[in-house]
Write a protein that holds these residues in place. Sequence first.
Motif, PDB file in Angstrom:
ATOM      1  N   SER A  74     -19.959  27.416 -43.076  1.00  0.00           N
ATOM      2  CA  SER A  74     -21.391  27.499 -43.343  1.00  0.00           C
ATOM      3  C   SER A  74     -21.725  26.960 -44.730  1.00  0.00           C
ATOM      4  O   SER A  74     -20.862  26.851 -45.602  1.00  0.00           O
ATOM      5  CB  SER A  74     -21.898  28.935 -43.176  1.00  0.00           C
ATOM      6  N   LYS A  75     -23.000  26.619 -44.911  1.00  0.00           N
ATOM      7  CA  LYS A  75     -23.481  26.033 -46.159  1.00  0.00           C
ATOM      8  C   LYS A  75     -24.809  26.676 -46.521  1.00  0.00           C
ATOM      9  O   LYS A  75     -25.646  26.929 -45.660  1.00  0.00           O
ATOM     10  CB  LYS A  75     -23.659  24.522 -45.978  1.00  0.00           C
ATOM     11  N   ILE A  76     -24.986  26.924 -47.822  1.00  0.00           N
ATOM     12  CA  ILE A  76     -26.244  27.462 -48.343  1.00  0.00           C
ATOM     13  C   ILE A  76     -26.785  26.436 -49.328  1.00  0.00           C
ATOM     14  O   ILE A  76     -26.055  25.982 -50.204  1.00  0.00           O
ATOM     15  CB  ILE A  76     -26.022  28.789 -49.092  1.00  0.00           C
ATOM     16  N   THR A  77     -28.042  26.078 -49.193  1.00  0.00           N
ATOM     17  CA  THR A  77     -28.686  25.181 -50.156  1.00  0.00           C
ATOM     18  C   THR A  77     -29.575  26.022 -51.056  1.00  0.00           C
ATOM     19  O   THR A  77     -30.382  26.816 -50.572  1.00  0.00           O
ATOM     20  CB  THR A  77     -29.509  24.105 -49.433  1.00  0.00           C
ATOM     21  N   VAL A  78     -29.385  25.855 -52.371  1.00  0.00           N
ATOM     22  CA  VAL A  78     -30.184  26.599 -53.347  1.00  0.00           C
ATOM     23  C   VAL A  78     -30.985  25.612 -54.186  1.00  0.00           C
ATOM     24  O   VAL A  78     -30.552  24.484 -54.416  1.00  0.00           O
ATOM     25  CB  VAL A  78     -29.303  27.500 -54.244  1.00  0.00           C
ATOM     26  N   ALA A  79     -32.138  26.052 -54.646  1.00  0.00           N
ATOM     27  CA  ALA A  79     -33.032  25.187 -55.419  1.00  0.00           C
ATOM     28  C   ALA A  79     -32.693  25.254 -56.904  1.00  0.00           C
ATOM     29  O   ALA A  79     -33.542  25.559 -57.743  1.00  0.00           O
ATOM     30  CB  ALA A  79     -34.482  25.588 -55.174  1.00  0.00           C
ATOM     31  N   HIS A  80     -31.435  24.982 -57.213  1.00  0.00           N
ATOM     32  CA  HIS A  80     -30.963  24.960 -58.595  1.00  0.00           C
ATOM     33  C   HIS A  80     -30.025  23.768 -58.752  1.00  0.00           C
ATOM     34  O   HIS A  80     -29.191  23.514 -57.878  1.00  0.00           O
ATOM     35  CB  HIS A  80     -30.190  26.236 -58.940  1.00  0.00           C
ATOM     36  N   PRO A  81     -30.122  23.045 -59.860  1.00  0.00           N
ATOM     37  CA  PRO A  81     -29.179  21.947 -60.087  1.00  0.00           C
ATOM     38  C   PRO A  81     -27.771  22.508 -60.323  1.00  0.00           C
ATOM     39  O   PRO A  81     -27.591  23.687 -60.630  1.00  0.00           O
ATOM     40  CB  PRO A  81     -29.716  21.256 -61.340  1.00  0.00           C
ATOM     41  N   LEU A  82     -26.788  21.640 -60.193  1.00  0.00           N
ATOM     42  CA  LEU A  82     -25.389  22.053 -60.294  1.00  0.00           C
ATOM     43  C   LEU A  82     -25.086  22.737 -61.620  1.00  0.00           C
ATOM     44  O   LEU A  82     -24.342  23.718 -61.659  1.00  0.00           O
ATOM     45  CB  LEU A  82     -24.468  20.847 -60.087  1.00  0.00           C
ATOM     46  N   LEU A  83     -25.659  22.260 -62.704  1.00  0.00           N
ATOM     47  CA  LEU A  83     -25.407  22.865 -64.015  1.00  0.00           C
ATOM     48  C   LEU A  83     -25.833  24.328 -64.048  1.00  0.00           C
ATOM     49  O   LEU A  83     -25.137  25.188 -64.597  1.00  0.00           O
ATOM     50  CB  LEU A  83     -26.109  22.078 -65.119  1.00  0.00           C
ATOM     51  N   ALA A  84     -26.974  24.654 -63.450  1.00  0.00           N
ATOM     52  CA  ALA A  84     -27.449  26.039 -63.416  1.00  0.00           C
ATOM     53  C   ALA A  84     -26.519  26.914 -62.582  1.00  0.00           C
ATOM     54  O   ALA A  84     -26.220  28.053 -62.960  1.00  0.00           O
ATOM     55  CB  ALA A  84     -28.865  26.095 -62.863  1.00  0.00           C
ATOM     56  N   VAL A  85     -26.040  26.403 -61.469  1.00  0.00           N
ATOM     57  CA  VAL A  85     -25.097  27.147 -60.631  1.00  0.00           C
ATOM     58  C   VAL A  85     -23.782  27.331 -61.379  1.00  0.00           C
ATOM     59  O   VAL A  85     -23.206  28.425 -61.393  1.00  0.00           O
ATOM     60  CB  VAL A  85     -24.870  26.435 -59.272  1.00  0.00           C
ATOM     61  N   GLU A  86     -23.310  26.275 -62.034  1.00  0.00           N
ATOM     62  CA  GLU A  86     -22.064  26.340 -62.788  1.00  0.00           C
ATOM     63  C   GLU A  86     -22.115  27.447 -63.845  1.00  0.00           C
ATOM     64  O   GLU A  86     -21.135  28.176 -64.046  1.00  0.00           O
ATOM     65  CB  GLU A  86     -21.785  24.997 -63.455  1.00  0.00           C
ATOM     66  N   ARG A  87     -23.229  27.601 -64.499  1.00  0.00           N
ATOM     67  CA  ARG A  87     -23.371  28.624 -65.553  1.00  0.00           C
ATOM     68  C   ARG A  87     -23.315  30.037 -64.996  1.00  0.00           C
ATOM     69  O   ARG A  87     -22.999  30.977 -65.719  1.00  0.00           O
ATOM     70  CB  ARG A  87     -24.669  28.402 -66.309  1.00  0.00           C
ATOM     71  N   LYS A  88     -23.639  30.222 -63.727  1.00  0.00           N
ATOM     72  CA  LYS A  88     -23.627  31.548 -63.105  1.00  0.00           C
ATOM     73  C   LYS A  88     -22.273  31.911 -62.496  1.00  0.00           C
ATOM     74  O   LYS A  88     -22.012  33.074 -62.198  1.00  0.00           O
ATOM     75  CB  LYS A  88     -24.703  31.637 -62.014  1.00  0.00           C
ATOM     76  N   LEU A  89     -21.412  30.926 -62.282  1.00  0.00           N
ATOM     77  CA  LEU A  89     -20.108  31.193 -61.669  1.00  0.00           C
ATOM     78  C   LEU A  89     -19.067  31.496 -62.743  1.00  0.00           C
ATOM     79  O   LEU A  89     -19.080  30.879 -63.806  1.00  0.00           O
ATOM     80  CB  LEU A  89     -19.660  29.986 -60.842  1.00  0.00           C
TER      81      LEU A  89
END
Length: 133
Positions: free
Chosen positions: A56-71
């Motif tokens: 499965s795949k989830i699309t989020v309305a955040h650029p990769l940099l924003a996601v990277e900062r949360k992981l």
Amino acid sequence: METKKPGVTASLYPVFRVCDGIFIKQKGSIVKYLYADILYVEASRSYSDIYLNGGSKITVAHPLLAVERKLPRDRFRRVHRRYILNLNHINAFVGNSARVGNELFLISEPYRKDLYALFDFLEDLKVNIAGEG
């Protein structure tokens, strides 16, 4: 609960954080996804696609940099301008690529040396920093 001493507002209880997953808003709910279930994240313009175990795949309305900062960096690393991989799901290195499941992800030169340093290799590894060969 707070202390009764003047000027002291610290909690009497230690701060505890649950660090096994991330909550993502989906259709009016905020759903928890375990880090262990996230295989990789792919940039898609100003969105990011999060690929999970089971296909499965989830699309989020955040650029990769924003996601990277949360992981958490101890579990996820950027390997290319388009990809973040879950370190626990990397199962092979093939040339200048890392394999997660059956997918190959090119490891860009700026990320290569640091990524390889995170793993133990029985054989000597000659890291190709310049992207040659």
